[in-house]
Design a protein around this motif. Structure first.
Motif, mmCIF file in Angstrom:
data_model
loop_
_atom_site.group_PDB
_atom_site.id
_atom_site.type_symbol
_atom_site.label_atom_id
_atom_site.label_comp_id
_atom_site.label_asym_id
_atom_site.label_seq_id
_atom_site.Cartn_x
_atom_site.Cartn_y
_atom_site.Cartn_z
ATOM 1 N N GLY A 203 0.818 -1.218 0.000
ATOM 2 C CA GLY A 203 0.000 0.000 0.000
ATOM 3 C C GLY A 203 0.840 1.252 0.000
ATOM 4 N N ASN A 204 2.052 1.157 0.560
ATOM 5 C CA ASN A 204 2.992 2.268 0.468
ATOM 6 C C ASN A 204 3.531 2.305 -0.964
ATOM 7 N N PRO A 205 3.524 3.464 -1.624
ATOM 8 C CA PRO A 205 3.997 3.518 -3.011
ATOM 9 C C PRO A 205 5.410 2.972 -3.209
ATOM 10 N N VAL A 206 6.296 3.132 -2.219
ATOM 11 C CA VAL A 206 7.650 2.613 -2.361
ATOM 12 C C VAL A 206 7.638 1.087 -2.422
ATOM 13 N N HIS A 207 6.779 0.461 -1.637
ATOM 14 C CA HIS A 207 6.632 -0.997 -1.718
ATOM 15 C C HIS A 207 6.251 -1.397 -3.141
ATOM 16 N N ASP A 208 5.333 -0.647 -3.730
ATOM 17 C CA ASP A 208 4.879 -0.953 -5.080
ATOM 18 C C ASP A 208 6.003 -0.789 -6.100
ATOM 19 N N VAL A 209 6.799 0.287 -5.961
ATOM 20 C CA VAL A 209 7.903 0.523 -6.893
ATOM 21 C C VAL A 209 8.917 -0.622 -6.810
ATOM 22 N N ILE A 210 9.250 -1.037 -5.594
ATOM 23 C CA ILE A 210 10.222 -2.124 -5.408
ATOM 24 C C ILE A 210 9.678 -3.426 -5.991
ATOM 25 N N ALA A 211 8.430 -3.744 -5.660
ATOM 26 C CA ALA A 211 7.840 -4.994 -6.151
ATOM 27 C C ALA A 211 7.802 -5.013 -7.673
ATOM 28 N N PHE A 212 7.443 -3.896 -8.281
ATOM 29 C CA PHE A 212 7.349 -3.826 -9.738
ATOM 30 C C PHE A 212 8.723 -3.992 -10.377
ATOM 31 N N ALA A 213 9.759 -3.341 -9.781
ATOM 32 C CA ALA A 213 11.115 -3.459 -10.325
ATOM 33 C C ALA A 213 11.595 -4.904 -10.275
ATOM 34 N N CYS A 214 11.292 -5.592 -9.179
ATOM 35 C CA CYS A 214 11.703 -6.994 -9.062
ATOM 36 C C CYS A 214 10.921 -7.881 -10.027
#
Length: 300
Positions: A203-214
């Protein structure tokens, strides 16, 4: 004649997905929100929402009405901004919702500059995660939001918002100091596919950015530890609990004594400012936006 207050209620329910959540955002009772929606449906002569589990969703007619509601409400914001420009000038209060790192690197310096240049302008700051600030903006809790790009974030074509890009920062890879990859040659994220990960909550946008990059590198990171505080994230890495990706500006003042910090390939945290559409020329908001742009530009 359609009551504009009912259009605001329509948009709030569409944004929040439930009558109860919309009522809380509008500072009304759920019964009052239901009455407003019922009156609007009577005015339109069509159903605007249908039940969807515990929430509601727009009907086809509801989507048409929402499109026009966004246009009407933006025009009203524009009218208020022009009246304010004529009558008051840059004197009053602006409420800004922003996540902590952006408060430190762009908002606080902008406030310092504006206190000298426009002493009659008061800025009140609300600390909010990168996605929550947009909700606060749309709910009229804030006048300006500083937010982070993430999957599902309102895009530049969103009729509700006027957006301005501020800065983009890379992520640093943070490893325990004795990790085998701490001194390895340049590496790709897929080298960390089997690692235990530490990062912000879903839910935190940074979590989303990291997950998407991986995911782009062919794996899903296994988050064993969660914290929205990057000090805690780096401390856990230093304790050997896992690896992390941390936005570079968030690393500036953190204790690095127990970790190895390496440049991470690929992901960026993209930060933007947002206003409700129609308020972009408001005499109180325009100087704040301009100063934020100057401060962000100074970051390089």
């Amino acid at each position: 004649m359609i009551d504009t207050r009912r259009l605001r209620t329509l948009r709030a329910v569409a944004d929040h997905g439930t009558v109860t959540a919309a009522a809380a955002a509008l500072h009304l009772t759920p019964s009052a929100v239901s009455q407003q929606l019922g009156a609007l449906e009577h005015e339109v002569g069509q159903r605007l929402f249908t039940r969807d589990g515990r929430g509601v969703r727009l009907t086809a007619v509801g989507k048409i009405m929402l499109k026009h509601a966004n246009e009407v409400l933006a025009q009203l914001e524009r009218a208020e901004a022009e009246v304010a420009a004529y009558s008051t000038g840059a004197a009053g209060e602006v409420v800004v919702a922003s996540f902590a790192t952006a408060i430190g690197v762009v908002l606080a310096p902008a406030i310092a500059a504006l206190r000298v240049r426009l002493p009659e302008l008061t800025i009140r700051v609300l600390d909010a995660e990168g996605d929550h600030s947009l909700t606060m903006l749309l709910d009229h809790t804030a006048d300006l939001a500083i937010a982070v790009e993430y999957r599902g974030a309102p895009d530049a074509a969103d009729q509700r918002l006027f957006r301005l890009a501020l800065y983009a920062e890379p992520f640093d890879l943070v490893l325990p100091r004795d990790h085998p990859l701490a001194t390895a040659p340049p590496l790709a994220l897929d080298a960390l596919a089997g690692e235990t990960w530490i990062g912000p909550y879903p839910g935190n946008p940074v979590h989303d950015v990291i997950a998407f990059a991986c995911e782009q590198q062919g794996f899903t990171p296994s988050f064993a530890h969660s914290s929205d505080d990057f000090r805690a994230v780096v401390a856990l890495v230093g304790a050997g609990a896992g690896v992390a990706l941390v936005p570079r500006l968030a690393m500036r003042d953190l204790d690095r004594s127990g970790v190895a910090v390496r440049q991470a390939p690929g992901p960026e945290r993209r930060v933007f400012a947002a206003l409700r559409r129609g308020t972009e020329e408001h005499p109180l908001l325009r100087p704040v936006v301009d100063e934020l742009r100057r401060t962000a530009h100074a970051l390089g």
